[in-house]
Scaffold this motif. Structure first.
Motif, PDB file in Angstrom:
ATOM      1  N   UNK A  18       0.750  -1.269   0.048  1.00 59.03           N
ATOM      2  CA  UNK A  18       0.078  -0.134  -0.025  1.00 59.03           C
ATOM      3  C   UNK A  18       1.009   1.077   0.061  1.00 59.03           C
ATOM      4  N   UNK A  19       1.961   1.282   0.861  1.00 61.22           N
ATOM      5  CA  UNK A  19       2.842   2.237   0.870  1.00 61.22           C
ATOM      6  C   UNK A  19       3.621   2.473  -0.400  1.00 61.22           C
ATOM      7  N   UNK A  22       0.880   4.095  -2.852  1.00 61.50           N
ATOM      8  CA  UNK A  22       0.797   5.536  -2.578  1.00 61.50           C
ATOM      9  C   UNK A  22       1.720   6.328  -3.138  1.00 61.50           C
ATOM     10  N   UNK A  45      -5.449   3.404  -7.301  1.00 62.15           N
ATOM     11  CA  UNK A  45      -6.369   3.483  -6.192  1.00 62.15           C
ATOM     12  C   UNK A  45      -7.520   2.189  -5.990  1.00 62.15           C
ATOM     13  N   UNK A  46      -7.917   1.651  -7.111  1.00 61.65           N
ATOM     14  CA  UNK A  46      -8.693   0.406  -7.024  1.00 61.65           C
ATOM     15  C   UNK A  46      -7.979  -0.870  -6.380  1.00 61.65           C
ATOM     16  N   UNK A  48      -5.338  -0.556  -4.512  1.00 56.45           N
ATOM     17  CA  UNK A  48      -5.123  -0.430  -2.971  1.00 56.45           C
ATOM     18  C   UNK A  48      -6.253  -0.928  -2.488  1.00 56.45           C
ATOM     19  N   UNK A  49      -7.598  -0.318  -2.840  1.00 55.99           N
ATOM     20  CA  UNK A  49      -8.801  -0.785  -2.042  1.00 55.99           C
ATOM     21  C   UNK A  49      -8.944  -2.190  -2.231  1.00 55.99           C
ATOM     22  N   UNK A  52      -6.848  -3.598   0.663  1.00 55.43           N
ATOM     23  CA  UNK A  52      -7.480  -3.562   1.844  1.00 55.43           C
ATOM     24  C   UNK A  52      -8.699  -4.367   2.067  1.00 55.43           C
ATOM     25  N   UNK A  53      -9.679  -4.424   1.140  1.00 58.98           N
ATOM     26  CA  UNK A  53     -10.827  -5.307   1.339  1.00 58.98           C
ATOM     27  C   UNK A  53     -10.563  -6.646   1.577  1.00 58.98           C
TER      28      UNK A  53
ATOM     29  N   UNK B 249      -8.537   6.487   0.269  1.00 53.66           N
ATOM     30  CA  UNK B 249      -7.668   5.964  -0.719  1.00 53.66           C
ATOM     31  C   UNK B 249      -8.227   6.357  -2.189  1.00 53.66           C
ATOM     32  N   UNK B 250      -9.478   6.784  -2.317  1.00 55.18           N
ATOM     33  CA  UNK B 250      -9.841   7.436  -3.560  1.00 55.18           C
ATOM     34  C   UNK B 250      -9.887   8.955  -3.303  1.00 55.18           C
TER      35      UNK B 250
END
Lengths: 105, 261, 581
Positions: A18-19, A22, A45-46, A48-49, A52-53, B249-250
């Motif tokens: 994730x880092x 970013x 972004x997707x 990363x999301x 996380x999910x 994040x978005x």
């Protein structure tokens, strides 16, 4: 639904990813890809999301029901974007039949 | 008089929930006289059903949250398509360092939250409380940085409804020098800030609620309420916290990074 | 068989081998039920029992309905004459707005789910309570807080935007209490979200052993579909109303074209919720109709799975059609075509339901009890309302009748002829279960007929009015078109009859609480699990967790019922002509 315990090691890996992502999204923002700018940013972004999910929120190890709910939530958001978007993207178009009619009268 | 016909029966319950229950719990101190775990609510048969229900409840709630933020993202999308230049110019006014640091802080807090869940699952009370506390600190740090950022913007009259609405003139000058064209219509730039404050404000509100929830968890966790058998409050708050992270994040690329090229 | 026969006997004779009603546990007072389990105000206002919360909802939404009805009365009285003589136009605007807001947000949306759904879903699936009893109570308080804001705003001077709050009028120009009303709707919306969330979790995780998805009553299926809409749509309304209020407070036009905004975006987001909300109001009513029709035809519902999945299909398709409210706005022509086409498609699952109900009636042993009269009324009126909805889905016709009384008549056929009749039918059907008392059947049938006649006389003329060009939301209309006044007078006369028809049940239902004969556990001899416990049910619903071994609606044909106990299982009369199987 048996509980799956995720080991901290995989949490560290996800955190690292994730880092990195970013940092990547900040860096690529300073380059111009033209029309692809937003696609690149949103892809990161997707990703990363999704990480996380799937892992922080344990969906990867969860029941089919939980997975269905997550997908359904984003699917409904997509419905909203697609249907409202279909209006805005076709605002300028007027069917030929109508323009012909207007010209004739 | 007719008699109703059906092959229905009402036989006594065959599943003795308490029997399953006793196998799962070895520690007699966590059970009351009837053999129930103290955290088991009366209308559930056993802790597993209770956990399934509360987990499903939290996920369902998160779906409503997706739709709630979705409306704002929809407004953002439509208005950005309407005013691409104004949005990109407005985005340059935001300070990228605050956004980037905050992203890192929030992702770190997601990690500490995940660790807290892990320690509640393996029953390590000390580290559970430590990581919950750490998550709270990181969450508060995020809000603190956000507050500094807001105050900078307010100092430059960069908030919707400001009279007159303005942005930092250094950014305007830099924009005009770099792009060789005038800064876009300030009213349309203001529209970006309506959405910016709407989104980050509601996001911050969710953070505040999350921090309060973490405060309760820390308190009860310190008192030893959570165990490997019963830790859904930690897990569910974790889900909520990660969701708030995902929203950010978005928000980060959509608000801070458009128009940097 | 008359109702008196049924009520006179205390409990139907038990078929050998079938234990009908769970015996009270030894350690408990016999006759202990949820109503006599505590009498103080705290035992009601702090209750976590879904049945008591259902009653709290019943009382509060009945009050809201009465209030909304009074506003409707003012509208009808004003329209008796062409001039705006009873109410000034500005006052008239407030009156129809209050009527809409109260009826939609405070009555129709919570009506069936929050009262009957709350009361019955745990009983129907064999659970002790909803999954989150405290959240259930919280959602009632949220509705009340929302109502306090909305009704408080009304007392201070009201709102004149119409229940749709279209910008920029609502956000910029209206000088009425829009923000307070908006807060009220926002809060009431969260009540609705929490109710839906509770239902979904309960239906997924709290079903009794043996209660599989396809053994669930269709009422529960309908509520599942409703709950999906509640959780997916309501948050969007919340954010839309928030944006509108934000614009109003900061005076920065979020939907103002001068700032690069778009007022049509408000309408998109508003109808993204508010069109599916129509199905929030209607689907639970359809669930009630499925129950009533099968019970009073003594037949299994025709095509159970089709009815079940058509509920889900309506919920899903309902999210794709909102643009048909916006044909006359600046929405693009192509988007209009798409929305129009999908709107036609929604008629399919609705029609599936109507056909299946009709097929259930076919060769059934129909008895015309009060709930059945309401259900039959629903069938006809919903079909009329639905068909005129198909008219309105056609862009060409919609542009002609947009914002006329044709639209008003159409949605009142759905909302009153559909939802309200289903609600009243359901209330009569489950009244004995809720309060353990029977209402006077004769009065019940009489009032059902009065409501039906009054309803049609009120709203059918409005179709004609709309087609002739009478716009909605106007306090005055031209004198030189005599048909306008004639039709308005007919409509007002019908509203009077409808009002009287609604007061009758109010009186006899309240009377029945004291004077009604005691109801049996299963006065209608229905198959649902909710009838397998005492009337009124004990606090924990069932003394033992029930185990379900039968499908919903396993009604046997009449001749089987008459000969039970006299024949062996091999010696049954020919049932092929009756069972529909």
């Amino acid at each position: 639904m048996s509980e799956h315990i995720v080991q901290p090691k995989s949490y560290y890996k996800i955190f690292g990813a994730l880092m990195v992502l970013t940092a990547l999204t900040v860096v690529v923002a300073f380059f111009d890809f033209g029309a692809l700018n937003d696609i690149v940013a949103m892809t990161i972004a997707v990703t990363k999301a999704t990480l996380v999910i799937l892992f922080f929120m344990h969906v990867f190890y969860s029941s089919r029901l939980t997975k269905t709910i997550v997908v359904a939530g984003f699917f409904w958001l997509a419905i909203m974007f697609v249907m409202i978007g279909s209006d805005y993207l076709s605002r300028g178009y007027v069917p030929r039949g109508i323009t012909n009619y207007v010209e004739r009268h | 008089m007719a008699t109703r016909v059906e092959d229905s029966t009402l036989i006594p319950a065959v599943h003795d929930t308490h029997a399953n229950h006793r196998v799962a719990h070895h520690d007699p101190h966590t059970e009351d006289a009837s053999g129930h775990h103290p955290a088991l609510q009366h209308h559930f048969d056993n802790l597993e059903q209770q956990r399934d229900a509360t987990t499903l409840g939290m996920w369902t709630f998160l779906v409503t949250e997706i739709m709630f933020f979705g409306g704002l993202f929809m407004a953002y999308t439509v208005y950005r398509v309407f005013n691409p230049e104004a949005f990109e110019a407005a985005s340059r006014v935001l300070e990228i360092k605050y956004g980037a640091i905050n992203t890192a802080v929030l992702i770190a807090s997601s990690l500490t939250m995940a660790m807290a869940v892990y320690f509640s699952q393996i029953g390590n009370r000390k580290l559970l409380v430590a990581f919950l506390g750490l998550t709270m600190i990181l969450g508060t740090a995020f809000l603190g940085i956000k507050a500094i950022e807001y105050s900078h913007k307010f100092a430059h009259n960069t908030y919707p409804g400001a009279v007159p609405f303005e942005v930092d003139h250094h950014v305007v000058e830099e924009y005009e020098r770099e792009k060789g064209r005038p800064f876009p219509d300030i009213n349309r730039v203001q529209m970006f800030y309506v959405i910016y404050y709407g989104m980050t404000g509601i996001h911050a509100l969710h953070m505040v609620i999350g921090i309060i929830a973490l405060g309760f968890l820390t308190f009860y966790g310190y008192r030893g309420a959570y165990s490997p058998e019963y830790n859904s409050p930690v897990e569910l708050t974790g889900l909520y916290w990660h969701f708030v992270d995902i929203v950010w994040i978005f928000l980060f690329p959509l608000l801070y990074l458009i128009g940097r090229h | 068989m008359s109702a008196i026969d049924r009520t006179a006997r205390d409990m139907p004779p038990a078929t050998p081998g079938v234990k009908r009603i769970a015996e009270p546990r030894a350690d408990e007072r016999p006759g202990s039920n949820y109503l006599n389990n505590g009498y103080g105000w705290k035992s009601w206002l702090l209750t976590k029992d879904h049945k008591r919360i259902g009653i709290l909802y019943l009382i509060s939404i009945s009050l809201f309905f009465a209030l909304g009805g009074i506003y409707a009365g003012f509208i009808r009285l004003e329209l008796l004459t062409p001039q705006s003589d009873l109410l000034q136009p500005a006052t008239y605007n407030k009156v129809f707005t209050q009527h809409g807001i109260i009826m939609v947000f405070l009555f129709l949306v919570p009506s069936i789910p929050a009262t009957l759904g709350n009361f019955l879903i745990p009983l129907m699936i064999g659970a002790k309570d909803l999954a989150f009893p405290r959240i259930n109570l919280l959602s009632w308080y949220l509705l009340i807080i929302g109502a306090v804001f909305a009704l408080g705003a009304m007392m201070y001077g009201g709102v004149d935007t119409g229940w749709t709050f279209y910008t920029p009028f609502s956000s910029t120009y209206s000088n009425t209490y829009v923000t307070a009303t908006g807060i009220g709707i926002f809060v009431a919306g969260f009540s609705s979200i929490l109710t839906g969330l509770n239902f979904i979790v309960t239906i997924h995780t709290m079903r009794a052993p043996g209660m599989t998805w396809f053994r669930m009553p269709l009422f529960v299926w309908a509520h599942y579909a409703t709950s999906l809409i509640m959780i997916l749509g309501t948050p969007v309304l919340a954010i839309t109303i928030s944006l509108m209020a934000f614009e109003r407070v900061t005076r920065v036009g979020i939907f103002d074209p001068a700032l690069g905004g778009d007022p049509i975006l408000f309408q998109h987001l508003f109808w993204f919720y508010s069109h599916p909300a129509v199905y929030i109001m209607l689907l639970p009513g359809m669930g009630i109709i499925s129950e009533i029709i099968s019970t009073f035809s003594r037949k299994n519902i025709f095509g159970y799975k089709f009815v079940a999945f058509s509920s889900i299909a309506i919920a899903v398709f309902g999210f794709l059609v909102w643009g048909h409210h916006m044909f006359t706005t600046g929405q693009s022509v192509y988007a209009g075509l798409v929305f129009s086409f999908i709107s036609y498609a929604v008629a399919v699952p609705s029609a599936i339901k109507v056909f299946n109900w009709s097929a259930t009636l076919f060769r059934g042993s129909i008895s015309y009890d009060t709930p059945m009269l309401y259900a039959l009324g629903f069938l006809g009126l919903f079909t009329l309302g639905g068909m005129t909805g198909v008219f309105l889905a056609a862009i060409g016709l919609d542009v002609h009748v947009h914002d006329t009384y044709f639209v008003v008549a159409h949605f009142h056929y759905i909302m009153v002829g559909g939802t309200l009749l289903a609600y009243l039918g359901g209330l009569h059907y489950w009244w004995p279960k809720m309060f353990g008392r029977m209402y006077p059947e004769g009065w019940g049938r009489f009032s059902a007929l009065v409501v039906f006649v009054g309803f049609n006389l009120t709203f059918f003329p409005q179709f004609l009015l709309g087609y002739l060009g009478m716009p909605r939301r106007y306090a005055a209309y031209p004198v030189d078109i005599p048909a306008f006044q004639v039709l308005h007078i007919l409509s007002t006369a019908g509203a009077t009859i409808l009002g009287a028809g609604l007061v009758i049940p109010l009186i006899y239902l309240i009377w029945s609480l004291i004077g009604g004969p005691k109801a049996a556990g299963d006065p209608w001899m229905a198959t649902g699990l909710e009838w397998r416990t005492a009337s009124p049910p004990p606090t924990e619903n069932f003394h033992e967790t029930p185990v379900v071994t039968w499908n919903a609606y396993e009604y046997a044909p009449q001749e089987d019922m008459e000969v039970i106990g006299k024949t062996s299982p091999d010696d049954k009369p020919d049932r092929s002509s009756y069972s529909g199987a």
